[in-house]
Design a protein around this motif. Structure first.
Motif, PDB file in Angstrom:
ATOM      1  N   ALA A   1       0.790  -1.356  -0.023  1.00  0.00           N
ATOM      2  CA  ALA A   1       0.064   0.103  -0.075  1.00  0.00           C
ATOM      3  C   ALA A   1       1.042   1.218  -0.004  1.00  0.00           C
ATOM      4  CB  ALA A   1      -1.058  -0.257   1.189  1.00  0.00           C
ATOM      5  N   VAL A   2       0.398   2.318  -0.521  1.00  0.00           N
ATOM      6  CA  VAL A   2       1.258   3.527  -0.809  1.00  0.00           C
ATOM      7  C   VAL A   2       0.560   4.625  -0.332  1.00  0.00           C
ATOM      8  CG1 VAL A   2       2.259   5.164  -2.593  1.00  0.00           C
ATOM      9  CG2 VAL A   2       2.399   2.724  -2.772  1.00  0.00           C
ATOM     10  N   GLY A   3       1.045   5.633   0.593  1.00  0.00           N
ATOM     11  CA  GLY A   3       0.322   6.552   1.253  1.00  0.00           C
ATOM     12  C   GLY A   3       1.189   7.720   1.943  1.00  0.00           C
ATOM     13  N   GLY A   4       1.014   8.934   1.615  1.00  0.00           N
ATOM     14  CA  GLY A   4       1.982   9.873   2.367  1.00  0.00           C
ATOM     15  C   GLY A   4       3.340   9.694   1.941  1.00  0.00           C
ATOM     16  N   GLY A   5       3.448   9.223   0.701  1.00  0.00           N
ATOM     17  CA  GLY A   5       5.153   9.139   0.125  1.00  0.00           C
ATOM     18  C   GLY A   5       5.764   8.023   0.729  1.00  0.00           C
ATOM     19  N   LEU A   6       4.963   6.995   1.355  1.00  0.00           N
ATOM     20  CA  LEU A   6       5.568   5.595   1.971  1.00  0.00           C
ATOM     21  C   LEU A   6       5.013   4.568   1.123  1.00  0.00           C
ATOM     22  CD1 LEU A   6       5.643   6.832   5.684  1.00  0.00           C
ATOM     23  CD2 LEU A   6       7.707   6.802   3.968  1.00  0.00           C
ATOM     24  N   VAL A   7       5.726   3.690   1.160  1.00  0.00           N
ATOM     25  CA  VAL A   7       5.318   2.326   0.885  1.00  0.00           C
ATOM     26  C   VAL A   7       5.496   1.326   1.883  1.00  0.00           C
ATOM     27  CG1 VAL A   7       5.880   0.430  -0.861  1.00  0.00           C
ATOM     28  CG2 VAL A   7       6.182   2.718  -1.870  1.00  0.00           C
ATOM     29  N   PHE A   8       4.372   0.524   2.065  1.00  0.00           N
ATOM     30  CA  PHE A   8       4.170  -0.411   3.373  1.00  0.00           C
ATOM     31  C   PHE A   8       4.121  -1.797   2.584  1.00  0.00           C
ATOM     32  CE2 PHE A   8       2.922   3.742   4.940  1.00  0.00           C
ATOM     33  CZ  PHE A   8       3.500   3.574   6.052  1.00  0.00           C
ATOM     34  N   VAL A   9       5.068  -2.628   2.662  1.00  0.00           N
ATOM     35  CA  VAL A   9       4.867  -4.022   2.086  1.00  0.00           C
ATOM     36  C   VAL A   9       4.346  -4.948   3.175  1.00  0.00           C
ATOM     37  CG1 VAL A   9       6.289  -6.076   1.119  1.00  0.00           C
ATOM     38  CG2 VAL A   9       6.475  -3.557   0.403  1.00  0.00           C
ATOM     39  N   ALA A  10       3.438  -5.405   2.987  1.00  0.00           N
ATOM     40  CA  ALA A  10       2.920  -6.738   3.917  1.00  0.00           C
ATOM     41  C   ALA A  10       4.058  -7.485   4.119  1.00  0.00           C
ATOM     42  CB  ALA A  10       1.773  -7.233   3.499  1.00  0.00           C
ATOM     43  N   GLY A  11       3.600  -8.488   5.143  1.00  0.00           N
ATOM     44  CA  GLY A  11       4.834  -9.760   5.429  1.00  0.00           C
ATOM     45  C   GLY A  11       4.549 -10.510   4.412  1.00  0.00           C
ATOM     46  N   GLN A  12       5.812 -10.799   3.694  1.00  0.00           N
ATOM     47  CA  GLN A  12       5.826 -11.660   2.573  1.00  0.00           C
ATOM     48  C   GLN A  12       6.926 -12.927   3.039  1.00  0.00           C
ATOM     49  OE1 GLN A  12       4.781 -10.885  -0.651  1.00  0.00           O
ATOM     50  NE2 GLN A  12       3.918  -9.255   0.582  1.00  0.00           N
ATOM     51  N   LEU A  13       6.060 -13.869   2.508  1.00  0.00           N
ATOM     52  CA  LEU A  13       6.377 -15.378   2.825  1.00  0.00           C
ATOM     53  C   LEU A  13       7.200 -16.136   1.597  1.00  0.00           C
ATOM     54  CD1 LEU A  13       3.071 -16.369   4.334  1.00  0.00           C
ATOM     55  CD2 LEU A  13       5.264 -15.976   5.675  1.00  0.00           C
ATOM     56  N   PRO A  14       7.695 -17.089   1.899  1.00  0.00           N
ATOM     57  CA  PRO A  14       8.371 -17.875   0.587  1.00  0.00           C
ATOM     58  C   PRO A  14       7.190 -18.514   0.048  1.00  0.00           C
ATOM     59  CG  PRO A  14       8.571 -19.096   2.791  1.00  0.00           C
ATOM     60  CD  PRO A  14       8.128 -17.643   3.095  1.00  0.00           C
ATOM     61  N   ILE A  15       6.549 -17.922  -0.782  1.00  0.00           N
ATOM     62  CA  ILE A  15       5.706 -18.412  -1.737  1.00  0.00           C
ATOM     63  C   ILE A  15       5.993 -18.077  -3.205  1.00  0.00           C
ATOM     64  CG2 ILE A  15       3.254 -18.506  -2.371  1.00  0.00           C
ATOM     65  CD1 ILE A  15       2.532 -18.000   0.563  1.00  0.00           C
ATOM     66  N   THR A  16       6.128 -18.806  -4.067  1.00  0.00           N
ATOM     67  CA  THR A  16       6.543 -18.409  -5.567  1.00  0.00           C
ATOM     68  C   THR A  16       5.328 -17.657  -6.100  1.00  0.00           C
ATOM     69  OG1 THR A  16       5.848 -20.486  -6.327  1.00  0.00           O
ATOM     70  CG2 THR A  16       7.996 -20.464  -5.585  1.00  0.00           C
ATOM     71  N   PRO A  17       5.656 -16.951  -7.199  1.00  0.00           N
ATOM     72  CA  PRO A  17       4.618 -16.149  -7.793  1.00  0.00           C
ATOM     73  C   PRO A  17       3.256 -17.277  -8.180  1.00  0.00           C
ATOM     74  CG  PRO A  17       6.780 -15.686  -8.600  1.00  0.00           C
ATOM     75  CD  PRO A  17       6.962 -16.545  -7.703  1.00  0.00           C
ATOM     76  N   ASP A  18       3.803 -18.471  -8.726  1.00  0.00           N
ATOM     77  CA  ASP A  18       2.559 -19.490  -8.963  1.00  0.00           C
ATOM     78  C   ASP A  18       1.811 -20.045  -7.840  1.00  0.00           C
ATOM     79  OD1 ASP A  18       4.441 -21.040  -8.226  1.00  0.00           O
ATOM     80  OD2 ASP A  18       4.450 -22.097 -10.272  1.00  0.00           O
ATOM     81  N   GLY A  19       2.185 -19.336  -6.612  1.00  0.00           N
ATOM     82  CA  GLY A  19       1.420 -20.023  -5.287  1.00  0.00           C
ATOM     83  C   GLY A  19       2.180 -21.138  -4.392  1.00  0.00           C
ATOM     84  N   GLU A  20       3.279 -21.588  -5.188  1.00  0.00           N
ATOM     85  CA  GLU A  20       3.975 -22.751  -4.458  1.00  0.00           C
ATOM     86  C   GLU A  20       4.635 -22.411  -3.120  1.00  0.00           C
ATOM     87  OE1 GLU A  20       7.676 -26.176  -5.112  1.00  0.00           O
ATOM     88  OE2 GLU A  20       7.245 -24.571  -6.602  1.00  0.00           O
ATOM     89  N   ARG A  21       4.064 -23.032  -2.069  1.00  0.00           N
ATOM     90  CA  ARG A  21       4.653 -22.868  -0.770  1.00  0.00           C
ATOM     91  C   ARG A  21       5.714 -23.600  -0.536  1.00  0.00           C
ATOM     92  NH1 ARG A  21      -1.452 -23.137   2.387  1.00  0.00           N
ATOM     93  NH2 ARG A  21      -2.084 -21.309   1.521  1.00  0.00           N
TER      94      ARG A  21
END
Length: 127
Positions: free
Chosen positions: A23-43
């Motif tokens: 999410a972007v707001g107030g000139g900042l970018v906030f990245v939610a917790g990312q996990l080791p999941i590939t772009p195609d959804g492989e966990r």
């Protein structure tokens, strides 16, 4: 004042819950917790820690770039590890990934993480 902009990221697997990868707001970018999941959804829960860490950081970078930011614009990174014994390996991988960028960082040992993953990373940077 307008509200935040939620960034659609087709290069990442769909969020597993009611949230945006970034999410972007107030000139900042906030990245939610990312996990080791590939772009195609492989966990990658059964993969070695190093493989999980590399995928997780790649996901953070994709989210940053899609939101108009990048590694060089990071302000803060929070890292959640299921086992603090993985800290040295993570630090090596992270240093290579971050290069000369040195944002504020916290590493939090948590015990078990969602889906049995070994690492999760969230970040905040300039837009």
């Amino acid at each position: 004042m307008s509200g935040p902009v939620h960034v659609a990221l087709p290069a990442l697997a769909r969020p597993g819950g009611h949230y945006s990868h970034a999410a972007v707001g107030g000139g900042l970018v906030f990245v939610a917790g990312q996990l080791p999941i590939t772009p195609d959804g492989e966990r990658l829960a059964d993969a070695a820690f190093e493989v999980q860490a590399v995928q997780t950081l790649a996901n953070v970078e994709v989210a940053l770039l899609a939101a108009g930011s990048g590694i060089g614009k990071l302000l803060q990174v929070r890292v959640y590890l299921d086992d603090i014994a993985n800290w040295p390996a993570f630090d090596r991988i992270y240093a290579q990934w971050a290069g000369p960028s040195r944002p504020a960082r916290a590493i939090v040992p948590t015990g078990p993480l969602h889906f049995g993953f070994k690492v999760e990373v969230e970040a905040m940077g300039l837009g």
